[in-house]
Design a protein around this motif. Structure first.
Motif, PDB file in Angstrom:
ATOM      1  N   VAL A 193      14.098   6.822   6.086  1.00  0.00           N
ATOM      2  CA  VAL A 193      13.115   7.593   5.320  1.00  0.00           C
ATOM      3  C   VAL A 193      12.733   8.882   6.045  1.00  0.00           C
ATOM      4  O   VAL A 193      12.858   9.977   5.479  1.00  0.00           O
ATOM      5  N   PRO A 194      12.271   8.840   7.310  1.00  0.00           N
ATOM      6  CA  PRO A 194      12.002  10.097   8.000  1.00  0.00           C
ATOM      7  C   PRO A 194      13.262  10.914   8.287  1.00  0.00           C
ATOM      8  O   PRO A 194      13.192  12.148   8.378  1.00  0.00           O
ATOM      9  N   ALA A 195      14.408  10.252   8.429  1.00  0.00           N
ATOM     10  CA  ALA A 195      15.653  10.997   8.623  1.00  0.00           C
ATOM     11  C   ALA A 195      15.960  11.855   7.405  1.00  0.00           C
ATOM     12  O   ALA A 195      16.366  13.018   7.522  1.00  0.00           O
ATOM     13  N   LEU A 196      15.770  11.288   6.216  1.00  0.00           N
ATOM     14  CA  LEU A 196      15.939  12.066   4.988  1.00  0.00           C
ATOM     15  C   LEU A 196      14.962  13.226   4.962  1.00  0.00           C
ATOM     16  O   LEU A 196      15.321  14.355   4.593  1.00  0.00           O
ATOM     17  N   ALA A 197      13.712  12.982   5.364  1.00  0.00           N
ATOM     18  CA  ALA A 197      12.712  14.047   5.387  1.00  0.00           C
ATOM     19  C   ALA A 197      13.141  15.190   6.298  1.00  0.00           C
ATOM     20  O   ALA A 197      13.001  16.376   5.948  1.00  0.00           O
ATOM     21  N   VAL A 208       6.808   9.125  -2.893  1.00  0.00           N
ATOM     22  CA  VAL A 208       5.692   9.323  -1.971  1.00  0.00           C
ATOM     23  C   VAL A 208       6.077  10.317  -0.880  1.00  0.00           C
ATOM     24  O   VAL A 208       5.275  11.166  -0.479  1.00  0.00           O
ATOM     25  N   LEU A 209       7.322  10.221  -0.397  1.00  0.00           N
ATOM     26  CA  LEU A 209       7.788  11.176   0.608  1.00  0.00           C
ATOM     27  C   LEU A 209       7.742  12.594   0.063  1.00  0.00           C
ATOM     28  O   LEU A 209       7.261  13.518   0.741  1.00  0.00           O
ATOM     29  N   ALA A 210       8.235  12.798  -1.144  1.00  0.00           N
ATOM     30  CA  ALA A 210       8.223  14.132  -1.743  1.00  0.00           C
ATOM     31  C   ALA A 210       6.803  14.673  -1.864  1.00  0.00           C
ATOM     32  O   ALA A 210       6.540  15.844  -1.539  1.00  0.00           O
ATOM     33  N   ALA A 211       5.883  13.829  -2.318  1.00  0.00           N
ATOM     34  CA  ALA A 211       4.494  14.268  -2.475  1.00  0.00           C
ATOM     35  C   ALA A 211       3.865  14.580  -1.121  1.00  0.00           C
ATOM     36  O   ALA A 211       3.135  15.576  -0.975  1.00  0.00           O
ATOM     37  N   SER A 212       4.147  13.776  -0.111  1.00  0.00           N
ATOM     38  CA  SER A 212       3.586  13.992   1.223  1.00  0.00           C
ATOM     39  C   SER A 212       4.089  15.292   1.833  1.00  0.00           C
ATOM     40  O   SER A 212       3.322  16.056   2.436  1.00  0.00           O
ATOM     41  N   LEU A 213       5.385  15.557   1.685  1.00  0.00           N
ATOM     42  CA  LEU A 213       5.951  16.798   2.216  1.00  0.00           C
ATOM     43  C   LEU A 213       5.363  18.005   1.500  1.00  0.00           C
ATOM     44  O   LEU A 213       5.062  19.035   2.134  1.00  0.00           O
ATOM     45  N   ALA A 214       5.184  17.908   0.194  1.00  0.00           N
ATOM     46  CA  ALA A 214       4.645  19.029  -0.580  1.00  0.00           C
ATOM     47  C   ALA A 214       3.239  19.386  -0.111  1.00  0.00           C
ATOM     48  O   ALA A 214       2.909  20.569   0.064  1.00  0.00           O
ATOM     49  N   ASP A 260       0.854  -1.190   0.000  1.00  0.00           N
ATOM     50  CA  ASP A 260       0.000   0.000   0.000  1.00  0.00           C
ATOM     51  C   ASP A 260       0.890   1.241   0.000  1.00  0.00           C
ATOM     52  O   ASP A 260       1.668   1.455   0.938  1.00  0.00           O
ATOM     53  N   PRO A 261       0.813   2.090  -1.022  1.00  0.00           N
ATOM     54  CA  PRO A 261       1.710   3.242  -1.109  1.00  0.00           C
ATOM     55  C   PRO A 261       1.512   4.275  -0.008  1.00  0.00           C
ATOM     56  O   PRO A 261       2.381   5.117   0.202  1.00  0.00           O
ATOM     57  N   ALA A 262       0.387   4.206   0.698  1.00  0.00           N
ATOM     58  CA  ALA A 262       0.138   5.178   1.759  1.00  0.00           C
ATOM     59  C   ALA A 262       0.803   4.802   3.074  1.00  0.00           C
ATOM     60  O   ALA A 262       0.882   5.620   3.992  1.00  0.00           O
ATOM     61  N   VAL A 263       1.276   3.558   3.171  1.00  0.00           N
ATOM     62  CA  VAL A 263       1.841   3.073   4.433  1.00  0.00           C
ATOM     63  C   VAL A 263       3.365   3.061   4.348  1.00  0.00           C
ATOM     64  O   VAL A 263       3.936   2.303   3.572  1.00  0.00           O
ATOM     65  N   PRO A 264       4.036   3.878   5.153  1.00  0.00           N
ATOM     66  CA  PRO A 264       5.498   3.900   5.102  1.00  0.00           C
ATOM     67  C   PRO A 264       6.087   2.653   5.750  1.00  0.00           C
ATOM     68  O   PRO A 264       5.445   2.024   6.600  1.00  0.00           O
ATOM     69  N   PRO A 265       7.303   2.279   5.362  1.00  0.00           N
ATOM     70  CA  PRO A 265       7.933   1.109   5.981  1.00  0.00           C
ATOM     71  C   PRO A 265       8.232   1.397   7.454  1.00  0.00           C
ATOM     72  O   PRO A 265       8.927   2.361   7.768  1.00  0.00           O
ATOM     73  N   PRO A 266       7.711   0.592   8.381  1.00  0.00           N
ATOM     74  CA  PRO A 266       7.860   0.920   9.804  1.00  0.00           C
ATOM     75  C   PRO A 266       9.249   0.693  10.364  1.00  0.00           C
ATOM     76  O   PRO A 266       9.568   1.209  11.442  1.00  0.00           O
ATOM     77  N   LEU A 267      10.104  -0.055   9.649  1.00  0.00           N
ATOM     78  CA  LEU A 267      11.429  -0.384  10.177  1.00  0.00           C
ATOM     79  C   LEU A 267      12.548   0.269   9.370  1.00  0.00           C
ATOM     80  O   LEU A 267      13.657  -0.237   9.316  1.00  0.00           O
ATOM     81  N   GLU A 268      12.261   1.405   8.744  1.00  0.00           N
ATOM     82  CA  GLU A 268      13.255   2.108   7.924  1.00  0.00           C
ATOM     83  C   GLU A 268      13.404   3.554   8.391  1.00  0.00           C
ATOM     84  O   GLU A 268      12.817   4.475   7.808  1.00  0.00           O
ATOM     85  N   THR A 304      14.003   3.617  -1.902  1.00  0.00           N
ATOM     86  CA  THR A 304      13.554   3.212  -3.226  1.00  0.00           C
ATOM     87  C   THR A 304      12.918   4.396  -3.951  1.00  0.00           C
ATOM     88  O   THR A 304      12.453   5.355  -3.315  1.00  0.00           O
ATOM     89  N   PRO A 305      12.878   4.368  -5.281  1.00  0.00           N
ATOM     90  CA  PRO A 305      12.220   5.445  -6.027  1.00  0.00           C
ATOM     91  C   PRO A 305      10.774   5.654  -5.592  1.00  0.00           C
ATOM     92  O   PRO A 305      10.304   6.800  -5.497  1.00  0.00           O
ATOM     93  N   HIS A 306      10.065   4.568  -5.315  1.00  0.00           N
ATOM     94  CA  HIS A 306       8.678   4.690  -4.861  1.00  0.00           C
ATOM     95  C   HIS A 306       8.606   5.452  -3.540  1.00  0.00           C
ATOM     96  O   HIS A 306       7.797   6.380  -3.383  1.00  0.00           O
ATOM     97  N   ARG A 307       9.416   5.057  -2.578  1.00  0.00           N
ATOM     98  CA  ARG A 307       9.357   5.689  -1.258  1.00  0.00           C
ATOM     99  C   ARG A 307       9.730   7.160  -1.321  1.00  0.00           C
ATOM    100  O   ARG A 307       9.087   7.998  -0.687  1.00  0.00           O
ATOM    101  N   THR A 308      10.774   7.484  -2.070  1.00  0.00           N
ATOM    102  CA  THR A 308      11.181   8.888  -2.128  1.00  0.00           C
ATOM    103  C   THR A 308      10.145   9.722  -2.874  1.00  0.00           C
ATOM    104  O   THR A 308       9.941  10.902  -2.547  1.00  0.00           O
TER     105      THR A 308
END
Length: 288
Positions: free
Chosen positions: A206-210, A240-246, A195-203, A234-238
């Protein structure tokens, strides 16, 4: 990396981390992960590394690692290095236990988001503090959500976690009151289904990059990231992260416009970020 046409101000930041341990987040020997970013040009970064080689007698290698700056007799090199990066770098330190405690609540007591674990996410206050002190709960959560190579959630891992929930609710984590097995399985199934809306809980990377991006953006400019190769980004995660931050900061400019991964041996800026992250992690580990 493609920067959108007409972007008013875009800064390129080179990043690397120290202390990344994959899903082994509760290893007491590695309690923190540090994410560092620098806005040096290629020539500026190469000059920093060149000075470390010549002035401070660092051996000539394809990469510079933090242990070279942390050897006995290197305080002058460390002081010089930090002075060179003043105003040109950021460091973000993640306590891995605190990260896992937050993910328990983000994943199981509300709608998970790619903002979780960042300044734009939810503040769980006392509940997170209670979970931070419960190694048994954190270990059970990690075991339950470590789904790599699985086709379905592991029933025994879910049982172990759910057995601890009543005591947690009574001990100061009311957010988990009423949590059922069906609720847990539904969330884990979303993770397994990608599910693209659910971030990986053990990574935590991802939030550190954010956080690094948000600090460099400061609501005024966008950030293009050049990062050492990391399977977590991954390209998918980054994307989704970019879109969420925007969405979260609108109408301010989008904080993140892209992430390009490189071999650190080929980019002196990433090597400098790696040195900085290593120094910051050693400092964090030595602070009581």
């Amino acid at each position: 990396m493609i920067v959108p046409d007409g972007a008013p101000d875009v800064v390129e930041v080179a990043c690397d981390e120290s202390g990344y341990s994959g899903t082994n987040l509760l290893d007491p020997a590695s309690p923190v992960i540090v994410h560092a970013g620098v806005d040096l040009s290629l020539d500026e970064a190469a000059a920093v590394l060149g000075t470390l080689r010549s002035r401070f007698n660092h051996r000539r290698t394809a990469e510079h690692k933090a242990h070279l700056l942390l050897r006995p007799g290197q305080p002058e090199a460390v002081a010089w290095f930090r002075a060179e990066l003043e105003g040109r770098s950021t460091v973000h330190v993640v306590d891995k236990r605190a990260y896992v405690a937050g993910r328990v609540l983000d994943l199981l007591s509300g709608g998970p988001s790619y903002l979780d674990g960042t300044r734009l996410g939810r503040d769980h206050g006392r509940a997170a503090a209670v979970l931070h002190g419960r190694a048994d709960v954190l270990e059970a959560f990690v075991a339950m959500t470590h789904l790599k190579h699985r086709r379905r959630p592991e029933p025994a891992a879910i049982d172990r976690f759910l057995e601890l929930v009543p005591g947690l609710v009574a001990g100061g984590v009311p957010e988990l009151a009423g949590l059922s097995r069906g609720d847990v399985v539904a969330v884990l199934d979303r993770l397994l289904d990608g599910d693209p809306a659910v971030p990986p809980p053990l990574e935590p990377l991802v939030p550190a990059l954010a956080e690094t991006v948000l600090r460099w953006s400061a609501g005024r400019r966008s950030v293009a990231v050049v990062h050492d190769e990391q399977s977590a980004l991954t390209p998918h995660r980054t994307a989704v992260l970019a879109a969420s931050l925007a969405v979260a900061v609108a109408p301010a400019v989008p904080p993140l416009v892209g992430v390009r991964q490189v071999d650190s041996r080929d980019d002196p800026r990433v090597q400098v970020a790696d040195l900085l992250a290593g120094l910051a992690r050693r400092s964090a580990l030595s602070t009581p």
